[in-house]
Write a protein that holds these residues in place. Structure first.
Motif: not given
Length: 398
Positions: A52-81
């Motif tokens: 909201w306050t830093d014009p140099d901080f763009t939307y693309d900078k918020i994402w963290m990417t632990p799934e960028e690894d051949d041995h790591t899998t990210l499942h979203t919309d997945t709720r553990v019961k």
């Protein structure tokens, strides 16, 4: 059934940091992240601050990417019961079963909500990137948005909105904004800053009920008055997501109880971040919801799960930045404690010490170098009696 060397329940900052921590010790072990939110991990503090306050901080900078690894899998919309500790498996709401060697509970917390005012297009319980996206759509063009809650998230959102062409009314329970946390002189300055920036402050009040009526929201306050706005954003704190841990028979005391290695009584199950009740080496056992804890406990628990012998001995700091006031702190900030203030002149930079029975319980630093935080931790770790004479000048301000 899918089986993983490391299974992480929760798809936030702790999860992303835990993956990085694991990979420092184990490059090829299989990791799966089961996240309930529709998006992957983001740097959550940016949603109420820098975007909201830093014009140099763009939307693309918020994402963290632990799934960028051949041995790591990210499942979203997945709720553990549920968790089956005997079988070392978890079952999702859709019926999928995942096995684990080591399991990390990084379930975070859920926003506190009003029973009769569910989240919707114009009612936001601010927490996720989707909440940020929607609030961006609702803000601007001098639309009127009510923010409810005077703690970190509420004050940050109010400041963010008013600096983005939005009329803002902030409803909070204190008489003076920040009065529960800050000493009177600083709370008064904090309060006045919001007024000077154009935020309408409604202190000493809370929202009883509300309803959506067309393209507006009508709120009824506890003093009998009503507010009409284009939208409402709630920042009432969070409740730790401990239900699956409780149902699995793990000890819970305000959070999932862990030892100094962030390990539960079950040697195969760990907890970190917002949901963990852990023994801080300086402050004693507690549960902390701030980003420094998410980062550091996530990295450390990843190391430990991958075989490191280390313990979690970091005392986290917390921070907020609104307008020209940037504060960082460690320990307990409670204005009912005795306070000793040490200010530069004029009062743009300074330190506030919070004491009980002449012993320091918390240290706040305003507009100071982050490197000074270790000095604050040293003061906090000193359990000897303190006074104005021993504290003023102990941390160099300039």
């Amino acid at each position: 059934m899918q089986r993983h060397d490391y299974l992480i329940i929760g798809g936030g900052m702790v999860a992303a940091n835990a993956v990085n921590g694991i990979r420092e010790h184990d490059k090829t072990g299989s990791i799966a992240i089961l996240g309930a939110e529709p998006d992957g991990p983001v740097t959550r503090p940016a949603l109420s601050k820098k975007l909201w306050t830093d014009p140099d901080f763009t939307y693309d900078k918020i994402w963290m990417t632990p799934e960028e690894d051949d041995h790591t899998t990210l499942h979203t919309d997945t709720r553990v019961k549920s968790i089956n500790r005997d079988e070392k498996t978890v079952t999702t709401a859709s019926g999928e079963v995942h096995g684990y060697g080591k399991l990390l509970l990084a379930t975070g917390g859920a926003p506190v909500t009003l029973e009769d005012l569910p989240a919707g297009d114009r009612v936001l319980y601010f927490r996720t990137v989707r909440d940020y996206d929607r609030l961006r759509e609702l803000s601007g063009d001098q639309r009127h948005i009510v923010v409810v809650g005077g703690s970190y998230i509420g004050t940050e959102i109010a400041a963010a909105l008013v600096q983005n062409d939005t009329q803002v009314t902030l409803v909070y329970t204190e008489e003076v904004l920040g009065g529960k946390m800050l000493p009177p002189s600083l709370a008064s300055r904090f309060h006045q800053t919001y007024l000077d920036q154009g935020v309408k402050l409604l202190g000493g009040r809370s929202v009883d009920t509300g309803r959506v009526q067309g393209d507006h929201v009508i709120l009824s306050l506890d003093d009998g008055s009503t507010l009409e706005a284009d939208a409402v954003v709630f920042g009432l704190g969070v409740t730790p997501n401990v239900e699956i841990a409780e149902n699995a028979g793990l000890e819970v005391d305000g959070g999932v109880v862990v030892n100094e290695r962030l390990q539960t009584a079950d040697e195969h199950i760990f907890a970190a971040g917002d949901v963990a009740c852990y023994p801080d080496r300086i402050l004693g056992r507690r549960r902390i919801e701030h980003v420094d804890h998410a980062n550091q406990s996530g990295i450390t628990v990843g190391h430990i799960m991958a075989g490191s012998s280390e313990t979690y001995d970091h005392t986290p700091y917390f921070y907020s930045t609104v307008f020209d006031m940037a504060y960082k702190a460690v320990g307990t900030l409670d204005s009912s404690l005795d306070t000793i203030e040490d200010w530069a002149m004029p009062q743009e930079q300074g330190v506030v010490y919070y004491l009980k029975d002449a012993r320091v319980q918390g240290v706040l630093q305003l507009n100071m170098d982050p490197d000074k935080l270790n000095e604050a931790r040293q003061v906090l770790a000193d359990t000897s009696e303190q006074s104005e004479e021993t504290l003023k000048g102990r941390i160099e301000i300039a």
